[in-house]
Write a protein that holds these residues in place. Structure first.
Motif, PDB file in Angstrom:
ATOM      1  N   SER A 153       0.934  -1.204   0.105  1.00  0.00           N
ATOM      2  CA  SER A 153       0.011  -0.147  -0.154  1.00  0.00           C
ATOM      3  C   SER A 153       0.821   1.325   0.070  1.00  0.00           C
ATOM      4  O   SER A 153       0.591   2.028  -0.856  1.00  0.00           O
ATOM      5  N   ASP A 186      -4.730  -1.317  -4.403  1.00  0.00           N
ATOM      6  CA  ASP A 186      -5.715  -0.267  -4.260  1.00  0.00           C
ATOM      7  C   ASP A 186      -6.268  -0.359  -2.772  1.00  0.00           C
ATOM      8  O   ASP A 186      -5.732  -1.215  -1.920  1.00  0.00           O
ATOM      9  N   LYS A 187      -7.111   0.179  -2.137  1.00  0.00           N
ATOM     10  CA  LYS A 187      -7.482   0.156  -0.684  1.00  0.00           C
ATOM     11  C   LYS A 187      -7.923  -1.241  -0.443  1.00  0.00           C
ATOM     12  O   LYS A 187      -8.603  -1.909  -1.018  1.00  0.00           O
TER      13      LYS A 187
END
Length: 280
Positions: A113, A119-120
């Motif tokens: 991350s 991505d989230k």
């Protein structure tokens, strides 16, 4: 007389013509119907959507089952790469193609991350660290401190492996809160005969009798007839979260998100429960 015969002949020809037209029309209609059916069948049999999922080794059994179910439900054909979370992170950082990453800890997910490689992420399951003992071993183990007894052969995960990192974290905490003393701590460290890069290798060595005991996830001990499971308070204090995310460079992001949604809802959650994971 001849005129009468001629009229009858014309009538017969006309009737035969009408009958031939009717038969031809019916045949055409039948073929059209068959073509429509074939077209509909072709539409239903669209090629499966392909997906590559990198997942922690402790997810192998549950995710293999999820892969089968999502193929039936969503026509998504998943290729899995199961390994230690730290190994999967290294592969993604090196540019190996993947669409989804599921980690056995938040630390490895944070590494990707922070590098903008995923991505989230979302937490989809929790697990528990336990001690497993080969039932044929003569060692008596009731808690973490018993791993320091003389002659015990212990196998754990490498510190880079989430399961290994959890073990050392619990060991340090036990010393800090005086659950074990320095001497016991040192004996436990001395008893470690190998540090594996994959939690399945820890299970395998204990199963084969190469070690008396090992430290693994609770889910890894499921259906292991040769293993005795021992829970410990220090291990129970650990927050063992499993996050999942779509890989940022994925060329199949819509399909990847479908997989994430499947894992975090409905049938996917039910499968994880069946394999011993805790889900919210």
């Amino acid at each position: 007389m001849e005129k009468s015969l001629f009229k009858k002949f014309k009538v017969i020809v006309l009737v035969v013509s009408i009958l031939m037209i009717s038969v031809f029309s019916a045949a055409c209609g039948s073929n059209a119907s068959k073509n429509d059916t074939n077209n509909n069948t072709a539409t239903k049999q669209e090629p499966a959507k392909k997906l590559t999922v990198f997942a922690a080794a402790s997810l192998k059994e549950s995710y293999t089952e999820i892969g089968k179910q999502i193929k039936n439900d969503k026509n998504i054909d998943v290729e899995f790469n199961f390994a230690g979370s730290q190994q999967l992170v290294a592969s993604i950082n090196q540019g190996v193609s993947a669409d989804v990453f599921a980690s056995a800890d938040t630390k490895n997910m944070k590494t990707l991350s922070d590098a903008k490689k995923v991505d989230k992420d979302v937490i989809f399951a929790q697990n528990q660290i336990v001690i497993v003992k080969n039932k044929d071993s003569k060692a008596t183990i009731n808690s973490l401190k018993d791993l320091g007894q003389d002659g015990l052969k212990l196998v754990v995960g490498d510190k880079s492996l989430p399961a290994g990192n959890y073990f050392y974290k619990a060991l340090d905490a036990a010393k800090a809160d005086n659950t074990i003393d320095q001497a016991t701590y040192d004996k436990i460290i001395k008893n470690i005969k190998s540090q594996e890069l994959n939690v399945k290798d820890v299970v395998s060595k204990v199963n084969l009798g190469d070690a008396d005991a090992g430290v693994v996830y609770k889910t890894d001990a499921n259906n292991q007839e040769k293993l005795q499971v021992i829970t410990d308070e220090e291990f129970s204090k650990l927050q063992v979260d499993y996050p999942i995310a779509v890989v940022s460079d994925s060329k199949n992001k819509d399909t990847a998100q479908q997989f994430v949604d499947y894992v975090t809802t409905g049938k996917g959650k039910d499968i994880l429960k069946q394999y011993g994971f805790s889900v919210k």
